[in-house]
Design a protein around this motif. Structure first.
Motif, PDB file in Angstrom:
ATOM      1  N   SER A  72       0.751  -1.278  -0.187  1.00 25.12           N
ATOM      2  CA  SER A  72       0.159   0.092  -0.007  1.00 25.12           C
ATOM      3  C   SER A  72       0.934   1.160   0.090  1.00 25.12           C
ATOM      4  CB  SER A  72      -0.885  -0.085   1.144  1.00 25.12           C
ATOM      5  OG  SER A  72      -0.068   0.241   2.368  1.00 25.12           O
ATOM      6  N   ILE A  73       0.258   2.491  -0.419  1.00 23.30           N
ATOM      7  CA  ILE A  73       0.802   3.639  -0.556  1.00 23.30           C
ATOM      8  C   ILE A  73       0.007   4.766   0.190  1.00 23.30           C
ATOM      9  CG2 ILE A  73       0.235   4.182  -2.996  1.00 23.30           C
ATOM     10  CD1 ILE A  73       2.840   5.855  -3.436  1.00 23.30           C
ATOM     11  N   SER A  74       0.676   5.503   0.929  1.00 25.78           N
ATOM     12  CA  SER A  74      -0.175   6.657   1.566  1.00 25.78           C
ATOM     13  C   SER A  74       0.329   7.699   0.766  1.00 25.78           C
ATOM     14  CB  SER A  74       0.067   6.510   3.048  1.00 25.78           C
ATOM     15  OG  SER A  74      -0.823   5.267   3.537  1.00 25.78           O
ATOM     16  N   SER A  80       2.486  16.945   0.655  1.00 31.56           N
ATOM     17  CA  SER A  80       3.080  16.172  -0.791  1.00 31.56           C
ATOM     18  C   SER A  80       4.073  14.983  -0.606  1.00 31.56           C
ATOM     19  CB  SER A  80       3.584  17.044  -1.565  1.00 31.56           C
ATOM     20  OG  SER A  80       2.887  18.135  -1.993  1.00 31.56           O
ATOM     21  N   THR A  81       4.134  14.239   0.516  1.00 29.63           N
ATOM     22  CA  THR A  81       4.755  13.238   0.980  1.00 29.63           C
ATOM     23  C   THR A  81       3.982  11.783   0.563  1.00 29.63           C
ATOM     24  OG1 THR A  81       4.264  13.151   3.295  1.00 29.63           O
ATOM     25  CG2 THR A  81       6.282  14.596   2.613  1.00 29.63           C
ATOM     26  N   TYR A  82       4.851  10.736   0.337  1.00 30.43           N
ATOM     27  CA  TYR A  82       4.237   9.445   0.264  1.00 30.43           C
ATOM     28  C   TYR A  82       5.031   8.325   1.136  1.00 30.43           C
ATOM     29  CZ  TYR A  82       7.903   8.970  -3.524  1.00 30.43           C
ATOM     30  OH  TYR A  82       8.891   9.074  -4.123  1.00 30.43           O
ATOM     31  N   ARG A  83       4.466   7.444   1.393  1.00 30.64           N
ATOM     32  CA  ARG A  83       4.932   6.384   2.201  1.00 30.64           C
ATOM     33  C   ARG A  83       4.542   5.057   1.750  1.00 30.64           C
ATOM     34  NH1 ARG A  83       6.493   7.379   7.588  1.00 30.64           N
ATOM     35  NH2 ARG A  83       5.505   5.351   8.149  1.00 30.64           N
ATOM     36  N   ILE A  84       5.541   4.203   1.231  1.00 27.49           N
ATOM     37  CA  ILE A  84       5.255   3.005   0.513  1.00 27.49           C
ATOM     38  C   ILE A  84       5.537   1.903   1.899  1.00 27.49           C
ATOM     39  CG2 ILE A  84       5.896   1.374  -1.113  1.00 27.49           C
ATOM     40  CD1 ILE A  84       6.955   3.674  -2.559  1.00 27.49           C
ATOM     41  N   GLU A 107      19.725  -8.983   1.876  1.00 31.64           N
ATOM     42  CA  GLU A 107      19.445  -9.425   3.422  1.00 31.64           C
ATOM     43  C   GLU A 107      18.692  -8.407   4.095  1.00 31.64           C
ATOM     44  OE1 GLU A 107      23.438 -10.349   4.597  1.00 31.64           O
ATOM     45  OE2 GLU A 107      23.277 -12.072   4.008  1.00 31.64           O
ATOM     46  N   VAL A 108      18.562  -7.115   3.399  1.00 31.40           N
ATOM     47  CA  VAL A 108      17.803  -6.017   3.964  1.00 31.40           C
ATOM     48  C   VAL A 108      16.484  -6.418   4.351  1.00 31.40           C
ATOM     49  CG1 VAL A 108      17.123  -3.508   3.926  1.00 31.40           C
ATOM     50  CG2 VAL A 108      19.566  -4.276   3.472  1.00 31.40           C
ATOM     51  N   PRO A 109      15.695  -6.140   5.578  1.00 26.93           N
ATOM     52  CA  PRO A 109      14.313  -6.591   5.692  1.00 26.93           C
ATOM     53  C   PRO A 109      13.312  -5.530   4.896  1.00 26.93           C
ATOM     54  CG  PRO A 109      15.270  -5.439   7.703  1.00 26.93           C
ATOM     55  CD  PRO A 109      16.509  -5.505   6.751  1.00 26.93           C
ATOM     56  N   ASN A 110      12.319  -5.943   4.886  1.00 25.87           N
ATOM     57  CA  ASN A 110      11.181  -5.013   4.181  1.00 25.87           C
ATOM     58  C   ASN A 110      11.005  -3.673   5.178  1.00 25.87           C
ATOM     59  OD1 ASN A 110      10.984  -7.152   2.471  1.00 25.87           O
ATOM     60  ND2 ASN A 110       8.610  -7.360   2.560  1.00 25.87           N
ATOM     61  N   GLN A 111      10.834  -2.579   4.598  1.00 24.61           N
ATOM     62  CA  GLN A 111      10.839  -1.223   5.316  1.00 24.61           C
ATOM     63  C   GLN A 111       9.886  -0.273   4.490  1.00 24.61           C
ATOM     64  OE1 GLN A 111      14.500   1.277   4.443  1.00 24.61           O
ATOM     65  NE2 GLN A 111      14.998  -0.752   4.875  1.00 24.61           N
ATOM     66  N   ILE A 112       9.553   0.735   5.163  1.00 22.49           N
ATOM     67  CA  ILE A 112       9.069   1.767   4.758  1.00 22.49           C
ATOM     68  C   ILE A 112       9.767   2.585   3.851  1.00 22.49           C
ATOM     69  CG2 ILE A 112       7.601   4.009   5.076  1.00 22.49           C
ATOM     70  CD1 ILE A 112       6.487   2.658   7.858  1.00 22.49           C
ATOM     71  N   LEU A 113       9.173   2.885   2.620  1.00 21.82           N
ATOM     72  CA  LEU A 113      10.001   3.792   1.455  1.00 21.82           C
ATOM     73  C   LEU A 113       9.284   4.870   1.218  1.00 21.82           C
ATOM     74  CD1 LEU A 113      12.584   4.035  -0.255  1.00 21.82           C
ATOM     75  CD2 LEU A 113      10.956   2.851  -1.914  1.00 21.82           C
ATOM     76  N   SER A 114       9.860   6.262   1.911  1.00 20.94           N
ATOM     77  CA  SER A 114       9.092   7.483   1.673  1.00 20.94           C
ATOM     78  C   SER A 114       9.763   8.273   0.731  1.00 20.94           C
ATOM     79  CB  SER A 114       9.310   8.080   3.320  1.00 20.94           C
ATOM     80  OG  SER A 114       8.926   7.457   4.312  1.00 20.94           O
ATOM     81  N   GLY A 115       9.006   9.155   0.364  1.00 23.58           N
ATOM     82  CA  GLY A 115       9.396  10.326  -0.493  1.00 23.58           C
ATOM     83  C   GLY A 115       8.562  11.666  -0.613  1.00 23.58           C
ATOM     84  N   TYR A 128       7.184  15.314 -10.492  1.00 23.07           N
ATOM     85  CA  TYR A 128       8.554  14.823 -10.287  1.00 23.07           C
ATOM     86  C   TYR A 128       8.536  13.959  -8.691  1.00 23.07           C
ATOM     87  CZ  TYR A 128      11.111  16.356 -14.409  1.00 23.07           C
ATOM     88  OH  TYR A 128      11.696  16.468 -15.864  1.00 23.07           O
ATOM     89  N   THR A 129       9.402  12.902  -8.803  1.00 26.10           N
ATOM     90  CA  THR A 129       9.625  12.348  -7.599  1.00 26.10           C
ATOM     91  C   THR A 129      10.927  12.252  -6.799  1.00 26.10           C
ATOM     92  OG1 THR A 129       9.925  10.129  -8.333  1.00 26.10           O
ATOM     93  CG2 THR A 129       7.767  10.552  -8.126  1.00 26.10           C
ATOM     94  N   GLN A 130      10.725  12.457  -5.552  1.00 27.25           N
ATOM     95  CA  GLN A 130      11.980  12.491  -4.808  1.00 27.25           C
ATOM     96  C   GLN A 130      12.005  11.386  -3.777  1.00 27.25           C
ATOM     97  OE1 GLN A 130      12.648  16.245  -2.704  1.00 27.25           O
ATOM     98  NE2 GLN A 130      14.453  15.625  -1.953  1.00 27.25           N
ATOM     99  N   THR A 131      12.536   9.945  -4.051  1.00 28.79           N
ATOM    100  CA  THR A 131      12.458   9.179  -3.094  1.00 28.79           C
ATOM    101  C   THR A 131      13.338   9.028  -2.251  1.00 28.79           C
ATOM    102  OG1 THR A 131      11.259   7.742  -4.713  1.00 28.79           O
ATOM    103  CG2 THR A 131      12.166   6.451  -3.003  1.00 28.79           C
ATOM    104  N   TYR A 132      13.255   8.799  -0.812  1.00 31.03           N
ATOM    105  CA  TYR A 132      14.537   9.093  -0.106  1.00 31.03           C
ATOM    106  C   TYR A 132      15.192   7.970   0.231  1.00 31.03           C
ATOM    107  CZ  TYR A 132      11.561  12.823   1.531  1.00 31.03           C
ATOM    108  OH  TYR A 132      10.556  14.128   1.361  1.00 31.03           O
ATOM    109  N   ASN A 133      16.471   7.832   0.526  1.00 25.90           N
ATOM    110  CA  ASN A 133      17.551   6.920   0.612  1.00 25.90           C
ATOM    111  C   ASN A 133      17.058   5.724   1.559  1.00 25.90           C
ATOM    112  OD1 ASN A 133      18.993   8.586  -1.011  1.00 25.90           O
ATOM    113  ND2 ASN A 133      20.074   9.247   0.815  1.00 25.90           N
ATOM    114  N   ILE A 134      17.624   4.388   1.167  1.00 24.65           N
ATOM    115  CA  ILE A 134      17.516   3.295   1.935  1.00 24.65           C
ATOM    116  C   ILE A 134      18.930   2.966   2.492  1.00 24.65           C
ATOM    117  CG2 ILE A 134      17.375   0.724   1.713  1.00 24.65           C
ATOM    118  CD1 ILE A 134      15.333   1.086  -0.343  1.00 24.65           C
ATOM    119  N   THR A 135      19.080   3.053   3.961  1.00 29.35           N
ATOM    120  CA  THR A 135      20.385   2.662   4.543  1.00 29.35           C
ATOM    121  C   THR A 135      20.287   1.334   4.962  1.00 29.35           C
ATOM    122  OG1 THR A 135      19.303   3.360   6.597  1.00 29.35           O
ATOM    123  CG2 THR A 135      20.388   5.185   5.055  1.00 29.35           C
ATOM    124  N   PHE A 136      21.572   0.855   5.017  1.00 27.85           N
ATOM    125  CA  PHE A 136      21.984  -0.719   5.480  1.00 27.85           C
ATOM    126  C   PHE A 136      23.166  -0.747   6.102  1.00 27.85           C
ATOM    127  CE2 PHE A 136      22.338  -0.478   0.868  1.00 27.85           C
ATOM    128  CZ  PHE A 136      23.534  -0.992   0.745  1.00 27.85           C
TER     129      PHE A 136
END
Length: 206
Positions: A72-74, A80-84, A107-115, A128-136
């Motif tokens: 799901s995406i909110s 104007s933000t989104y959270r997957i 090996e990174v677990p599922n997580q919320i992806l925001s932008g 245009y989209t601006q998806t925020y970084n994933i850290t591991f």
């Protein structure tokens, strides 16, 4: 049955990979929105939606299988933000040719992806989209970052020609080891502007 139907829609949309705004005659076809128009654009896509994400195959790079994932995406019209929700980071591993980083990402677990959505064309609407970084981290607790393309053609969102399906591109752009970018880390696919990392497609029906 709902998942099968959604996966079928995803396959068709990915084959098309087209926004209605791409049919304009260039920049002259874009109408930059006023503040009020930008908010109205957000209202059209705001809310929480079941969505599907397609992770494409590429036999030229020995990526034999595409993956589809339902989540799901909110989208918040106020900022104007989104959270997957529950984004499957591990599915990105197959696009990374460096074995070390591919294994770490797998090996990174599922997580919320925001932008954030940036309103660009009031007539479509188109963003245009601006998806925020994933850290591991690795076993030695070293920090790594997977960054996405932002604010360009590989980081865009809008409706398809039917105006019923909202499409959002998620394109990995770089991996950083601490603050240093890892060179030549992704397998590539040939795009309009040359070789690029892979574009994931998120879609929901409004």
């Amino acid at each position: 049955m709902k998942k099968i139907t959604l996966f079928s829609i995803l396959a068709v949309l990915f084959a098309a990979m087209s926004f209605t705004s791409c049919n304009t005659g260039g920049d002259s076809g874009i109408q930059l929105p006023t503040k009020q128009e930008a908010y109205q654009m957000m209202l059209q896509v705001g809310g929480t939606h079941q969505c599907g994400i397609l992770f494409p195959a590429d036999k030229n790079n020995n990526i034999q299988e595409k993956d589809s994932f339902v989540t799901s995406i909110s989208i918040n019209p106020s900022d104007s933000t989104y959270r997957i929700s529950n984004f499957p980071v591990k599915f990105l591993a197959k696009y990374v040719k460096n074995e070390k980083y591919s294994k770490l990402i797998s090996e990174v677990p599922n997580q919320i992806l925001s932008g954030k959505l940036h309103s660009l064309d009031a007539t479509t609407p188109f963003f245009y989209t601006q998806t925020y970084n994933i850290t591991f981290k690795d076993e030695q607790n070293n920090n790594y970052t997977l960054a996405f393309y932002a604010l360009n053609g590989y980081a865009a969102a809008g409706f398809d020609k039917s105006k019923q399906n909202f499409l959002l591109y998620l394109t990995p752009g770089a991996i950083y080891n601490g603050t240093e970018m890892v060179n030549d880390v992704f397998k590539t696919t040939v795009g309009t502007y040359g070789s690029i990392p892979y574009t994931m497609l998120l879609t929901f029906k409004r």
